[in-house]
Motif scaffolding. Structure first.
Motif, PDB file in Angstrom:
ATOM      1  N   SER A 154      -1.977  29.793  -1.071  1.00 16.57           N
ATOM      2  CA  SER A 154      -0.796  29.880  -0.223  1.00 16.57           C
ATOM      3  C   SER A 154      -0.349  31.318   0.002  1.00 16.57           C
ATOM      4  N   ALA A 155      -1.049  32.287  -0.575  1.00 13.04           N
ATOM      5  CA  ALA A 155      -0.679  33.700  -0.421  1.00 13.04           C
ATOM      6  C   ALA A 155      -1.313  34.283   0.827  1.00 13.04           C
ATOM      7  N   LEU A 156      -0.555  35.059   1.547  1.00 16.06           N
ATOM      8  CA  LEU A 156      -1.011  35.681   2.795  1.00 16.06           C
ATOM      9  C   LEU A 156      -0.970  37.198   2.649  1.00 16.06           C
ATOM     10  N   SER A 157      -1.973  37.867   3.193  1.00 20.88           N
ATOM     11  CA  SER A 157      -1.989  39.339   3.232  1.00 20.88           C
ATOM     12  C   SER A 157      -2.749  39.767   4.477  1.00 20.88           C
ATOM     13  N   GLY A 158      -2.660  41.045   4.791  1.00 19.36           N
ATOM     14  CA  GLY A 158      -3.381  41.548   5.953  1.00 19.36           C
ATOM     15  C   GLY A 158      -2.628  42.656   6.637  1.00 19.36           C
ATOM     16  N   SER A 159      -2.772  42.730   7.962  1.00 13.83           N
ATOM     17  CA  SER A 159      -2.118  43.799   8.722  1.00 13.83           C
ATOM     18  C   SER A 159      -1.563  43.250  10.026  1.00 13.83           C
ATOM     19  N   THR A 161       0.993  21.100  10.909  1.00  8.71           N
ATOM     20  CA  THR A 161       1.609  22.389  11.224  1.00  8.71           C
ATOM     21  C   THR A 161       1.354  23.366  10.090  1.00  8.71           C
ATOM     22  N   VAL A 162       0.743  24.503  10.412  1.00  2.00           N
ATOM     23  CA  VAL A 162       0.538  25.596   9.461  1.00  2.00           C
ATOM     24  C   VAL A 162       1.574  26.675   9.774  1.00  2.00           C
ATOM     25  N   THR A 163       2.393  27.024   8.797  1.00  2.00           N
ATOM     26  CA  THR A 163       3.441  28.028   8.980  1.00  2.00           C
ATOM     27  C   THR A 163       3.114  29.262   8.155  1.00  2.00           C
ATOM     28  N   LEU A 164       2.992  30.395   8.831  1.00  2.00           N
ATOM     29  CA  LEU A 164       2.735  31.675   8.176  1.00  2.00           C
ATOM     30  C   LEU A 164       4.014  32.498   8.230  1.00  2.00           C
ATOM     31  N   SER A 165       4.589  32.780   7.075  1.00  3.02           N
ATOM     32  CA  SER A 165       5.824  33.549   6.998  1.00  3.02           C
ATOM     33  C   SER A 165       5.598  34.780   6.132  1.00  3.02           C
ATOM     34  N   GLY A 166       6.166  35.904   6.535  1.00  2.00           N
ATOM     35  CA  GLY A 166       5.976  37.095   5.727  1.00  2.00           C
ATOM     36  C   GLY A 166       6.751  38.281   6.224  1.00  2.00           C
ATOM     37  N   GLN A 167       6.452  39.442   5.657  1.00  2.00           N
ATOM     38  CA  GLN A 167       7.114  40.681   6.009  1.00  2.00           C
ATOM     39  C   GLN A 167       6.117  41.829   5.915  1.00  2.00           C
ATOM     40  N   GLY A 168       6.477  42.902   6.603  1.00  2.00           N
ATOM     41  CA  GLY A 168       5.626  44.079   6.582  1.00  2.00           C
ATOM     42  C   GLY A 168       6.235  45.184   5.732  1.00  2.00           C
ATOM     43  N   SER A 169       5.431  46.180   5.417  1.00  3.52           N
ATOM     44  CA  SER A 169       5.909  47.282   4.584  1.00  3.52           C
ATOM     45  C   SER A 169       6.922  48.150   5.317  1.00  3.52           C
ATOM     46  N   ASP A 170       7.051  48.002   6.641  1.00  9.60           N
ATOM     47  CA  ASP A 170       8.019  48.768   7.423  1.00  9.60           C
ATOM     48  C   ASP A 170       9.284  47.958   7.695  1.00  9.60           C
ATOM     49  N   SER A 171       9.640  47.025   6.787  1.00  8.73           N
ATOM     50  CA  SER A 171      10.865  46.218   6.892  1.00  8.73           C
ATOM     51  C   SER A 171      10.906  45.380   8.166  1.00  8.73           C
ATOM     52  N   PRO A 219       4.082  51.992  19.420  1.00  8.17           N
ATOM     53  CA  PRO A 219       3.372  50.989  18.613  1.00  8.17           C
ATOM     54  C   PRO A 219       3.345  51.388  17.149  1.00  8.17           C
ATOM     55  N   PHE A 220       3.155  50.385  16.275  1.00  8.81           N
ATOM     56  CA  PHE A 220       3.005  50.673  14.859  1.00  8.81           C
ATOM     57  C   PHE A 220       2.124  49.610  14.217  1.00  8.81           C
ATOM     58  N   THR A 221       1.546  49.987  13.079  1.00  8.10           N
ATOM     59  CA  THR A 221       0.737  49.065  12.286  1.00  8.10           C
ATOM     60  C   THR A 221       1.278  49.055  10.869  1.00  8.10           C
ATOM     61  N   THR A 222       1.396  47.860  10.305  1.00  9.70           N
ATOM     62  CA  THR A 222       1.966  47.743   8.967  1.00  9.70           C
ATOM     63  C   THR A 222       1.182  46.720   8.156  1.00  9.70           C
ATOM     64  N   ALA A 223       1.130  46.946   6.850  1.00 13.80           N
ATOM     65  CA  ALA A 223       0.539  45.956   5.948  1.00 13.80           C
ATOM     66  C   ALA A 223       1.511  44.801   5.779  1.00 13.80           C
ATOM     67  N   ILE A 224       1.006  43.581   5.720  1.00 12.21           N
ATOM     68  CA  ILE A 224       1.872  42.403   5.611  1.00 12.21           C
ATOM     69  C   ILE A 224       1.498  41.558   4.395  1.00 12.21           C
ATOM     70  N   THR A 225       2.504  40.891   3.858  1.00 14.75           N
ATOM     71  CA  THR A 225       2.321  39.909   2.785  1.00 14.75           C
ATOM     72  C   THR A 225       3.238  38.730   3.090  1.00 14.75           C
ATOM     73  N   GLY A 226       2.907  37.585   2.529  1.00 15.49           N
ATOM     74  CA  GLY A 226       3.738  36.423   2.782  1.00 15.49           C
ATOM     75  C   GLY A 226       3.127  35.167   2.218  1.00 15.49           C
ATOM     76  N   THR A 227       3.491  34.043   2.797  1.00 10.46           N
ATOM     77  CA  THR A 227       3.029  32.749   2.312  1.00 10.46           C
ATOM     78  C   THR A 227       2.559  31.880   3.471  1.00 10.46           C
ATOM     79  N   SER A 228       1.744  30.900   3.152  1.00 17.07           N
ATOM     80  CA  SER A 228       1.259  29.913   4.121  1.00 17.07           C
ATOM     81  C   SER A 228       1.588  28.524   3.594  1.00 17.07           C
ATOM     82  N   THR A 229       2.172  27.690   4.467  1.00 16.07           N
ATOM     83  CA  THR A 229       2.472  26.311   4.090  1.00 16.07           C
ATOM     84  C   THR A 229       1.890  25.375   5.144  1.00 16.07           C
ATOM     85  N   THR A 230       1.544  24.183   4.718  1.00 15.35           N
ATOM     86  CA  THR A 230       0.969  23.178   5.623  1.00 15.35           C
ATOM     87  C   THR A 230       1.737  21.874   5.474  1.00 15.35           C
ATOM     88  N   ALA A 231       2.103  21.287   6.613  1.00 14.28           N
ATOM     89  CA  ALA A 231       2.808  20.004   6.611  1.00 14.28           C
ATOM     90  C   ALA A 231       2.159  19.091   7.639  1.00 14.28           C
TER      91      ALA A 231
END
Length: 360
Positions: A349-354, A269-279, A249-261
């Motif tokens: 529209s900015a997303l962050s977290g873990s 539909t709420v779409t959460l797209s992003g990436q973690g610090s561990d690629s 298992p692993f835990t990583t910090a994430i960032t990304g965006t949120s869009t609503t259509a």
């Protein structure tokens, strides 16, 4: 933004059931049309009298209705595509591929009319029965166009082969019907033959230039919110250096965006797209009616997850949703299942977290 926690996931088996019952209904309807033509030609033999043909034709028509009922039920119950009950009887009323779904509704309405008048044949005039029964010739091509335009597996060899076989069977029966008794009513027969040939050629050209061409899903009237679900999440340029996930298992910090259509049917539909610090990269598409406090009350979802170079290595659905805490279960092609636990914070529209990923 707080997302509601009512979960009714769309089941893939409903999609398979919808397609299977649709294909079977088309095959049975083709058989019913061919037998109807055989009855009109008055073909019979000692081993197969005309009375038997009439009975098989009638029972086959009822069997078509049974499978068509299952086809409609599974399509409406499956929450992935917004096919409402109104569009079952009112043509072109759906927000999902309205024109091509509408042809299916037309075929269903005509089949109901033909079946009801056949059951009441002894109580209505022969002229009315014959007039309504002629609509069966419009019912079948409407069903074929619906299958080609709405089906998501039209390009598959099996589905396309079945459709071509059904068309060939009806064409052969139609030619037999026009040739039988020639040259009686020659003008009417030639006009019917020319109309049928033009229809076949027109549908063939449309199929080649439409459903069989790339991008048909967008051109056919699929709502934008559904198209967004199957688009791969955008890859961040800085995250394209890794081709595999960190050890679980692993835990990583994430960032990304949120869009609503929002769709005309009322689905958001709420779409959460992003990436973690561990690629690693992810996308969550959560759909349902809009919640009064913001966000959506989830009725369906799709999740993709993987390294930056293969963002759809794992796919699955949201298993639980509680405000900013989201738990998803995803599986790869080998059957390995991973549990994803998100703790997200949205600012505009900015997303962050873990994100914590672990073997299920």
């Amino acid at each position: 933004m707080i997302l509601a926690s009512t979960v009714v996931s769309s089941n893939s088996w409903l999609w398979y059931a919808t397609r299977a019952t649709g294909v079977i209904a088309l095959i049975l309807l083709t058989g019913s049309v061919v037998l109807g033509i055989v009855v009109r030609v008055r073909a019979a033999s000692q081993r197969w009298p005309r009375l038997v043909t009439l009975g098989v034709h009638r029972n086959l028509s009822l069997l078509v209705l049974a499978f068509l009922g299952l086809h409609i039920l599974t399509a409406v119950v499956d929450s992935y595509a917004p096919v409402g009950w109104l569009s079952v009887v009112v043509p072109f009323a759906s927000s999902y591929r309205p024109l091509w779904l509408g042809f299916g509704t037309v075929a269903f309405d005509l089949l109901i009319a033909v079946t009801v008048t056949s059951l009441l044949r002894t109580r209505i005039s022969a002229r009315l029965w014959r007039l309504v029964h002629w609509t069966a010739y419009a019912c079948w091509p409407s069903a074929v166009i619906h299958s080609l335009g709405t089906g998501s597996d039209t390009k598959q060899p099996f589905t396309l082969g079945v459709t071509i076989a059904c068309v060939v069977a009806v064409i052969a029966a139609g030619v037999w019907r026009l040739a039988s008794g020639w040259p009686e009513h020659a003008t009417a027969r030639l006009a019917a033959g020319a109309t049928g040939a033009a229809l076949v050629i027109g549908v063939a050209v449309w199929t080649i230039l439409g459903p069989l061409r790339p991008g048909w899903a967008a051109r056919s009237g699929t709502p934008a919110v559904l198209l967004a679900r199957v688009q791969a999440p955008a890859d961040d340029a800085s995250a394209q250096t890794s081709s595999q996930l960190p050890a679980l298992p692993f835990t990583t910090a994430i960032t990304g965006t949120s869009t609503t259509a929002s769709a005309d049917s009322g689905t958001t539909t709420v779409t959460l797209s992003g990436q973690g610090s561990d690629s690693v990269a992810f996308q969550l598409a959560i759909s349902g009616p809009a919640a009064s406090g913001g966000g959506v009350q989830m009725t369906s979802s799709q999740v993709s997850f993987g390294p930056a170079s293969n963002t759809r290595q794992y796919t699955g659905h949201v298993a639980s949703l509680n405000g900013s805490a989201i738990v998803a279960t995803v599986t790869d092609s080998s059957g390995s299942t991973v549990t994803l636990s998100f703790n997200v914070s949205l600012s505009g529209s900015a997303l962050s977290g873990s994100l914590t990923a672990s073997l299920a």
